[in-house]
Scaffold this motif. Structure first.
Motif, PDB file in Angstrom:
ATOM      1  N   PHE A  37     -44.917  44.175  14.052  1.00 55.00           N
ATOM      2  CA  PHE A  37     -43.920  44.072  12.985  1.00 55.00           C
ATOM      3  C   PHE A  37     -44.365  43.119  11.877  1.00 55.00           C
ATOM      4  CE2 PHE A  37     -40.235  42.115  10.977  1.00 55.00           C
ATOM      5  CZ  PHE A  37     -39.461  43.214  10.634  1.00 55.00           C
ATOM      6  N   PHE A  38     -44.685  41.879  12.230  1.00 53.76           N
ATOM      7  CA  PHE A  38     -45.000  40.883  11.208  1.00 53.76           C
ATOM      8  C   PHE A  38     -46.314  41.166  10.463  1.00 53.76           C
ATOM      9  CE2 PHE A  38     -41.955  38.173  13.658  1.00 53.76           C
ATOM     10  CZ  PHE A  38     -41.038  38.045  12.630  1.00 53.76           C
ATOM     11  N   PRO A  39     -47.429  41.492  11.172  1.00 45.78           N
ATOM     12  CA  PRO A  39     -48.643  41.821  10.400  1.00 45.78           C
ATOM     13  C   PRO A  39     -48.467  43.046   9.515  1.00 45.78           C
ATOM     14  CG  PRO A  39     -48.968  42.212  12.762  1.00 45.78           C
ATOM     15  CD  PRO A  39     -47.700  41.441  12.624  1.00 45.78           C
ATOM     16  N   THR A  40     -47.674  44.017   9.978  1.00 40.98           N
ATOM     17  CA  THR A  40     -47.426  45.198   9.150  1.00 40.98           C
ATOM     18  C   THR A  40     -46.672  44.819   7.882  1.00 40.98           C
ATOM     19  OG1 THR A  40     -47.390  46.707  11.052  1.00 40.98           O
ATOM     20  CG2 THR A  40     -46.271  47.447   9.047  1.00 40.98           C
ATOM     21  N   GLN A  41     -45.640  43.977   8.021  1.00 40.05           N
ATOM     22  CA  GLN A  41     -44.861  43.573   6.855  1.00 40.05           C
ATOM     23  C   GLN A  41     -45.725  42.795   5.851  1.00 40.05           C
ATOM     24  OE1 GLN A  41     -41.727  44.749   6.349  1.00 40.05           O
ATOM     25  NE2 GLN A  41     -42.239  45.833   8.243  1.00 40.05           N
ATOM     26  N   ILE A  42     -46.594  41.930   6.354  1.00 33.37           N
ATOM     27  CA  ILE A  42     -47.482  41.159   5.476  1.00 33.37           C
ATOM     28  C   ILE A  42     -48.424  42.088   4.713  1.00 33.37           C
ATOM     29  CG2 ILE A  42     -49.397  39.502   5.444  1.00 33.37           C
ATOM     30  CD1 ILE A  42     -48.011  38.129   7.867  1.00 33.37           C
ATOM     31  N   LEU A  43     -49.014  43.041   5.419  1.00 29.22           N
ATOM     32  CA  LEU A  43     -49.957  43.959   4.782  1.00 29.22           C
ATOM     33  C   LEU A  43     -49.262  44.906   3.804  1.00 29.22           C
ATOM     34  CD1 LEU A  43     -52.221  44.741   7.860  1.00 29.22           C
ATOM     35  CD2 LEU A  43     -52.896  43.504   5.799  1.00 29.22           C
ATOM     36  N   LEU A  44     -48.036  45.288   4.119  1.00 28.08           N
ATOM     37  CA  LEU A  44     -47.293  46.152   3.199  1.00 28.08           C
ATOM     38  C   LEU A  44     -47.020  45.443   1.881  1.00 28.08           C
ATOM     39  CD1 LEU A  44     -44.760  47.975   5.557  1.00 28.08           C
ATOM     40  CD2 LEU A  44     -46.755  48.946   4.395  1.00 28.08           C
ATOM     41  N   ARG A  45     -46.777  44.140   1.942  1.00 23.99           N
ATOM     42  CA  ARG A  45     -46.598  43.379   0.702  1.00 23.99           C
ATOM     43  C   ARG A  45     -47.898  43.323  -0.091  1.00 23.99           C
ATOM     44  NH1 ARG A  45     -43.201  40.048   3.947  1.00 23.99           N
ATOM     45  NH2 ARG A  45     -44.870  38.533   4.292  1.00 23.99           N
ATOM     46  N   LYS A  46     -49.010  43.144   0.616  1.00 23.57           N
ATOM     47  CA  LYS A  46     -50.313  43.091  -0.058  1.00 23.57           C
ATOM     48  C   LYS A  46     -50.695  44.451  -0.639  1.00 23.57           C
ATOM     49  CE  LYS A  46     -52.164  39.202   2.586  1.00 23.57           C
ATOM     50  NZ  LYS A  46     -52.165  38.301   1.420  1.00 23.57           N
ATOM     51  N   LEU A  47     -50.155  45.514  -0.059  1.00 24.55           N
ATOM     52  CA  LEU A  47     -50.446  46.858  -0.557  1.00 24.55           C
ATOM     53  C   LEU A  47     -49.869  47.060  -1.960  1.00 24.55           C
ATOM     54  CD1 LEU A  47     -51.818  49.486   0.446  1.00 24.55           C
ATOM     55  CD2 LEU A  47     -49.585  50.240   1.257  1.00 24.55           C
ATOM     56  N   ARG A  48     -48.944  46.185  -2.365  1.00 20.64           N
ATOM     57  CA  ARG A  48     -48.351  46.259  -3.700  1.00 20.64           C
ATOM     58  C   ARG A  48     -48.981  45.253  -4.666  1.00 20.64           C
ATOM     59  NH1 ARG A  48     -43.793  46.403  -0.201  1.00 20.64           N
ATOM     60  NH2 ARG A  48     -43.314  44.225  -0.656  1.00 20.64           N
ATOM     61  N   SER A  49     -50.076  44.635  -4.247  1.00 24.45           N
ATOM     62  CA  SER A  49     -50.735  43.625  -5.077  1.00 24.45           C
ATOM     63  C   SER A  49     -51.285  44.231  -6.365  1.00 24.45           C
ATOM     64  CB  SER A  49     -51.885  42.980  -4.285  1.00 24.45           C
ATOM     65  OG  SER A  49     -52.678  42.158  -5.109  1.00 24.45           O
ATOM     66  N   GLU A  50     -51.430  43.408  -7.382  1.00 22.70           N
ATOM     67  CA  GLU A  50     -52.064  43.846  -8.631  1.00 22.70           C
ATOM     68  C   GLU A  50     -53.572  43.964  -8.472  1.00 22.70           C
ATOM     69  OE1 GLU A  50     -50.929  41.326 -11.818  1.00 22.70           O
ATOM     70  OE2 GLU A  50     -48.797  41.846 -11.740  1.00 22.70           O
ATOM     71  N   SER A  51     -54.115  43.347  -7.452  1.00 22.31           N
ATOM     72  CA  SER A  51     -55.555  43.375  -7.203  1.00 22.31           C
ATOM     73  C   SER A  51     -55.928  44.597  -6.364  1.00 22.31           C
ATOM     74  CB  SER A  51     -55.990  42.111  -6.465  1.00 22.31           C
ATOM     75  OG  SER A  51     -57.290  42.256  -5.923  1.00 22.31           O
ATOM     76  N   GLY A  61     -56.325  47.404   6.708  1.00 18.83           N
ATOM     77  CA  GLY A  61     -55.741  46.644   7.806  1.00 18.83           C
ATOM     78  C   GLY A  61     -54.569  47.320   8.481  1.00 18.83           C
ATOM     79  N   LEU A  62     -53.866  48.172   7.758  1.00 19.78           N
ATOM     80  CA  LEU A  62     -52.701  48.835   8.334  1.00 19.78           C
ATOM     81  C   LEU A  62     -53.070  49.862   9.399  1.00 19.78           C
ATOM     82  CD1 LEU A  62     -50.506  49.208   5.130  1.00 19.78           C
ATOM     83  CD2 LEU A  62     -49.836  48.024   7.237  1.00 19.78           C
ATOM     84  N   GLY A  63     -54.313  50.298   9.414  1.00 23.41           N
ATOM     85  CA  GLY A  63     -54.726  51.261  10.431  1.00 23.41           C
ATOM     86  C   GLY A  63     -54.576  50.737  11.847  1.00 23.41           C
ATOM     87  N   PRO A  64     -55.180  49.583  12.159  1.00 25.70           N
ATOM     88  CA  PRO A  64     -55.085  49.058  13.523  1.00 25.70           C
ATOM     89  C   PRO A  64     -53.702  48.524  13.893  1.00 25.70           C
ATOM     90  CG  PRO A  64     -57.018  48.188  12.377  1.00 25.70           C
ATOM     91  CD  PRO A  64     -56.160  48.849  11.343  1.00 25.70           C
ATOM     92  N   VAL A  65     -52.948  47.978  12.934  1.00 19.58           N
ATOM     93  CA  VAL A  65     -51.683  47.330  13.300  1.00 19.58           C
ATOM     94  C   VAL A  65     -50.448  48.077  12.822  1.00 19.58           C
ATOM     95  CG1 VAL A  65     -52.792  45.073  13.234  1.00 19.58           C
ATOM     96  CG2 VAL A  65     -51.531  45.858  11.225  1.00 19.58           C
ATOM     97  N   GLY A  66     -50.624  49.000  11.899  1.00 19.73           N
ATOM     98  CA  GLY A  66     -49.464  49.694  11.340  1.00 19.73           C
ATOM     99  C   GLY A  66     -48.822  50.644  12.330  1.00 19.73           C
ATOM    100  N   TYR A  67     -47.605  51.016  12.051  1.00 23.87           N
ATOM    101  CA  TYR A  67     -46.912  52.018  12.864  1.00 23.87           C
ATOM    102  C   TYR A  67     -46.030  52.827  11.924  1.00 23.87           C
ATOM    103  CZ  TYR A  67     -43.220  48.424  12.858  1.00 23.87           C
ATOM    104  OH  TYR A  67     -42.302  47.491  12.498  1.00 23.87           O
TER     105      TYR A  67
END
Length: 204
Positions: A37-51, A61-67
């Protein structure tokens, strides 16, 4: 606002907070029962980064930890301007194994970039394996992989052959046999031989 109305809004707010707390404690996709849950939420926020670099990192990163909750954002990332983000999103969708990804990644088999086509083939192979709970994987997965065995690039062709062997659906036998007869690559023929052996083992 009248006191009664104010109290009603306060009560509704409390009810929402209680429901959220119960979700966090008991739901299979909440942080207590699901370590992702927590690593997915962190990565989802980064997925909206301007970079673009950070978005690509997040998509990978969402591949191994995402659901399940990562699937729709990753599908949205397929429209990213950066090809690395799109490629990592495809790869992660394959790793997560949610069949919602099948129809949206198949068009990338026509991408002009070899790496994108190869990544898509591998992802479809993973999706085909994740769908083994049924008698056979989605027909769309099999058809897409069969179409890719004739790709002009040998790495894409080989990846499709390997994926079909792992999935083990006998529908692929005819296409693999035809390719074995027409290809000039000994390398590809070896992959085909192994794939046909895998299909035979899984169906006998």
């Amino acid at each position: 606002m009248k006191p009664e109305a104010s109290q009603s809004v306060s009560d509704q707010s409390l009810v929402r907070k209680v429901r959220k707390f119960i979700y966090l404690l008991s739901h299979k996709d909440g942080p207590i029962r699901n370590w992702r849950f927590f690593p997915t939420q962190i990565l989802l926020r980064k997925l909206r980064s301007e970079s673009a670099e950070i978005r690509a990192y997040a998509a990978e990163g969402l591949g191994p930890v995402g659901y399940g909750s990562a699937v729709e954002p990753l599908i949205g990332a397929l429209e990213d301007d950066n090809p690395s983000v799109r490629r990592f999103a495809i790869s992660s969708l394959g790793k997560i194994g949610d069949m919602r990804a099948v129809e949206v990644i198949i068009p990338f088999l026509q991408d002009e970039e070899v790496d994108m086509r190869c990544t898509t083939v591998v992802a479809l192979g993973e999706l085909g394996l994740s769908d083994r709970k049924e008698l056979h994987p989605s027909q769309n997965v099999i058809d897409a992989l069969i179409s890719s065995v004739t790709d002009i690039d040998r790495s894409v062709c080989s990846a499709a052959v390997v994926a079909l062997g792992r999935i083990g659906n006998p529908i692929a036998i005819s296409a693999l046999t035809d390719l074995a007869e027409s290809t000039e690559s000994e390398w590809i023929r070896r992959y085909i031989s192994e794939a046909l052996h895998q299909i035979d083992e899984q169906n006998n």
